[in-house]
Write a protein that holds these residues in place. Sequence first.
Motif, PDB file in Angstrom:
ATOM      1  N   LEU A 248       1.383  -1.657  -0.171  1.00  0.00           N
ATOM      2  CA  LEU A 248      -0.054   0.163  -0.021  1.00  0.00           C
ATOM      3  C   LEU A 248       0.796   1.512   0.624  1.00  0.00           C
ATOM      4  N   ASN A 249       1.743   1.089   0.434  1.00  0.00           N
ATOM      5  CA  ASN A 249       2.749   2.212   0.666  1.00  0.00           C
ATOM      6  C   ASN A 249       3.518   2.747  -0.416  1.00  0.00           C
ATOM      7  N   SER A 250       3.409   1.334  -1.340  1.00  0.00           N
ATOM      8  CA  SER A 250       4.678   1.774  -2.551  1.00  0.00           C
ATOM      9  C   SER A 250       3.334   2.589  -3.452  1.00  0.00           C
ATOM     10  N   GLY A 251       2.607   1.242  -3.149  1.00  0.00           N
ATOM     11  CA  GLY A 251       1.183   2.114  -4.460  1.00  0.00           C
ATOM     12  C   GLY A 251       1.322   3.751  -4.611  1.00  0.00           C
ATOM     13  N   ALA A 252       0.851   3.677  -3.370  1.00  0.00           N
ATOM     14  CA  ALA A 252       0.511   5.798  -2.399  1.00  0.00           C
ATOM     15  C   ALA A 252       1.585   6.462  -2.884  1.00  0.00           C
ATOM     16  N   TYR A 253       2.553   5.691  -3.125  1.00  0.00           N
ATOM     17  CA  TYR A 253       3.268   6.782  -3.914  1.00  0.00           C
ATOM     18  C   TYR A 253       4.020   7.216  -4.816  1.00  0.00           C
ATOM     19  N   THR A 254       3.231   5.988  -5.676  1.00  0.00           N
ATOM     20  CA  THR A 254       3.003   5.362  -7.320  1.00  0.00           C
ATOM     21  C   THR A 254       2.079   6.633  -7.658  1.00  0.00           C
ATOM     22  N   LEU A 255       1.202   6.667  -6.671  1.00  0.00           N
ATOM     23  CA  LEU A 255      -0.032   7.783  -7.328  1.00  0.00           C
ATOM     24  C   LEU A 255       0.632   8.944  -7.110  1.00  0.00           C
ATOM     25  N   ILE A 256       1.140   9.526  -6.354  1.00  0.00           N
ATOM     26  CA  ILE A 256       1.741  10.785  -6.198  1.00  0.00           C
ATOM     27  C   ILE A 256       2.540  10.991  -6.858  1.00  0.00           C
ATOM     28  N   ALA A 257       3.653   9.549  -7.776  1.00  0.00           N
ATOM     29  CA  ALA A 257       4.247  10.625  -8.736  1.00  0.00           C
ATOM     30  C   ALA A 257       3.498  11.341  -9.401  1.00  0.00           C
ATOM     31  N   VAL A 258       3.049   9.981  -9.755  1.00  0.00           N
ATOM     32  CA  VAL A 258       1.875   9.688 -11.339  1.00  0.00           C
ATOM     33  C   VAL A 258       1.152  10.876 -11.075  1.00  0.00           C
ATOM     34  N   SER A 259       0.678  11.059 -10.192  1.00  0.00           N
ATOM     35  CA  SER A 259      -0.342  12.703 -10.156  1.00  0.00           C
ATOM     36  C   SER A 259       0.892  14.052 -10.032  1.00  0.00           C
ATOM     37  N   ILE A 260       1.743  14.104 -10.253  1.00  0.00           N
ATOM     38  CA  ILE A 260       2.673  15.249  -9.692  1.00  0.00           C
ATOM     39  C   ILE A 260       2.725  15.412 -11.326  1.00  0.00           C
ATOM     40  N   ALA A 261       3.065  14.084 -11.926  1.00  0.00           N
ATOM     41  CA  ALA A 261       3.409  14.334 -12.800  1.00  0.00           C
ATOM     42  C   ALA A 261       2.606  15.410 -13.792  1.00  0.00           C
ATOM     43  N   MET A 262       1.470  14.477 -13.130  1.00  0.00           N
ATOM     44  CA  MET A 262       0.476  14.934 -15.198  1.00  0.00           C
ATOM     45  C   MET A 262       0.141  16.066 -14.038  1.00  0.00           C
ATOM     46  N   ILE A 263       0.545  16.656 -13.384  1.00  0.00           N
ATOM     47  CA  ILE A 263       0.148  17.705 -13.204  1.00  0.00           C
ATOM     48  C   ILE A 263       1.398  19.225 -13.498  1.00  0.00           C
ATOM     49  N   ILE A 264       2.439  18.332 -13.071  1.00  0.00           N
ATOM     50  CA  ILE A 264       3.178  19.293 -14.484  1.00  0.00           C
ATOM     51  C   ILE A 264       3.165  19.682 -15.641  1.00  0.00           C
ATOM     52  N   TYR A 265       3.020  18.283 -16.334  1.00  0.00           N
ATOM     53  CA  TYR A 265       2.784  18.235 -17.971  1.00  0.00           C
ATOM     54  C   TYR A 265       1.314  19.198 -18.153  1.00  0.00           C
ATOM     55  N   SER A 266       0.051  19.400 -17.094  1.00  0.00           N
ATOM     56  CA  SER A 266      -1.049  20.547 -17.480  1.00  0.00           C
ATOM     57  C   SER A 266      -0.370  21.606 -17.432  1.00  0.00           C
ATOM     58  N   VAL A 267       0.603  22.524 -16.251  1.00  0.00           N
ATOM     59  CA  VAL A 267       0.370  23.262 -15.943  1.00  0.00           C
ATOM     60  C   VAL A 267       2.041  23.723 -17.413  1.00  0.00           C
ATOM     61  N   VAL A 268       2.512  23.521 -17.531  1.00  0.00           N
ATOM     62  CA  VAL A 268       3.315  23.371 -18.561  1.00  0.00           C
ATOM     63  C   VAL A 268       2.794  23.188 -20.240  1.00  0.00           C
ATOM     64  N   ASP A 269       1.510  22.438 -20.250  1.00  0.00           N
ATOM     65  CA  ASP A 269       0.751  22.142 -21.333  1.00  0.00           C
ATOM     66  C   ASP A 269       0.181  24.104 -21.680  1.00  0.00           C
ATOM     67  N   LEU A 270      -0.363  24.341 -20.449  1.00  0.00           N
ATOM     68  CA  LEU A 270      -1.248  25.464 -20.483  1.00  0.00           C
ATOM     69  C   LEU A 270      -0.318  26.777 -20.320  1.00  0.00           C
ATOM     70  N   ALA A 271       1.054  26.667 -20.118  1.00  0.00           N
ATOM     71  CA  ALA A 271       1.093  28.082 -18.542  1.00  0.00           C
ATOM     72  C   ALA A 271       2.524  28.260 -20.994  1.00  0.00           C
ATOM     73  N   LEU A 272       2.245  27.457 -21.129  1.00  0.00           N
ATOM     74  CA  LEU A 272       4.107  27.705 -22.722  1.00  0.00           C
ATOM     75  C   LEU A 272       2.789  27.435 -23.359  1.00  0.00           C
ATOM     76  N   PHE A 273       2.618  25.826 -23.760  1.00  0.00           N
ATOM     77  CA  PHE A 273       3.237  25.801 -24.982  1.00  0.00           C
ATOM     78  C   PHE A 273       1.152  25.709 -25.997  1.00  0.00           C
TER      79      PHE A 273
END
Length: 288
Positions: A28-53
């Motif tokens: 469960l601990n590894s799964g939770a950290y995996t979800l956090i990593a995926v979520s942060i990557a998606m947020i970074i991509y969304s911010v870059v897509d909105l602000a820059l591209f």
Amino acid sequence: PLLILSFAVAVLVTLPELVLGDGFFNLLNSGAYTLIAVSIAMIIYSVVDLALFRGLKKLSKRTKSEMDDNIISLVHGSVKIALFVLGFIYVLNIWGIEIGPFLAGLGIAGLAVALALQPILSNIFSGISVILDKSVRVGDLIYLGADTKGKILKVGLRSTKIRTFDNELIIVPNNTLAESMIQNVALPDPKTRATVPFGVAYGSDIDKVKKVVLKEIGTLSDLDKSEDITVRFLEMGDSSLNFKAYFYVVSFDNKWKAIDEANTKIYKALGKNKIEIPFPQMDVHLKK
């Protein structure tokens, strides 16, 4: 992404309060950290897509350049792949998988791919440098060497398409374009100089010839009136007094039309003013 992140954080907060076996707790601990990593990557991509591209896309629409769209698309895809690879490597680390051999293999594979795609990558980066340098643009008339001349039809990521005066298509690799000496008729501005040579008979009044021709050139429809018109007496040839008329037209697109119009007007004006236009002749003396 925010809901997934909130759920993962909630799982991490409640895990210490739960009585679980070590194996299930680690899962469960590894799964939770995996979800956090995926979520942060998606947020970074969304911010870059909105602000820059999206800002770059608006700028590209203003410049109306297809090459800008291609560059933005290439960078957009590269950022997406980079985020995916970094996120995947971090997830492997979370689950305790040794990533050293994976990174080494990825580096070797990347090197092999780069070597295999070296000509293509060279053309892509050459195309980007050409468009950023603004040495050629769509619609420009260029002379590339002695045999290649025509208008730029399209500047792509790998090659540039040139349409010749005979409506033939020449495809030039961007690497060749970047390394060649280019004569761009459209730069620094569209106006260009036209030259019309002509000759009159010996005995003609030179001042009158200049005056007549200057007057006719001044009536051309595509004449750039901000530049001076010049008529020069160049030489006393074998059969004629040789002149050249120099003038500017508003655009290189109209150059040949203006030359045709100038030749027609000069011929008619010289005839109207009784100024003879000689033809080549040769005197042959026969001896008995």
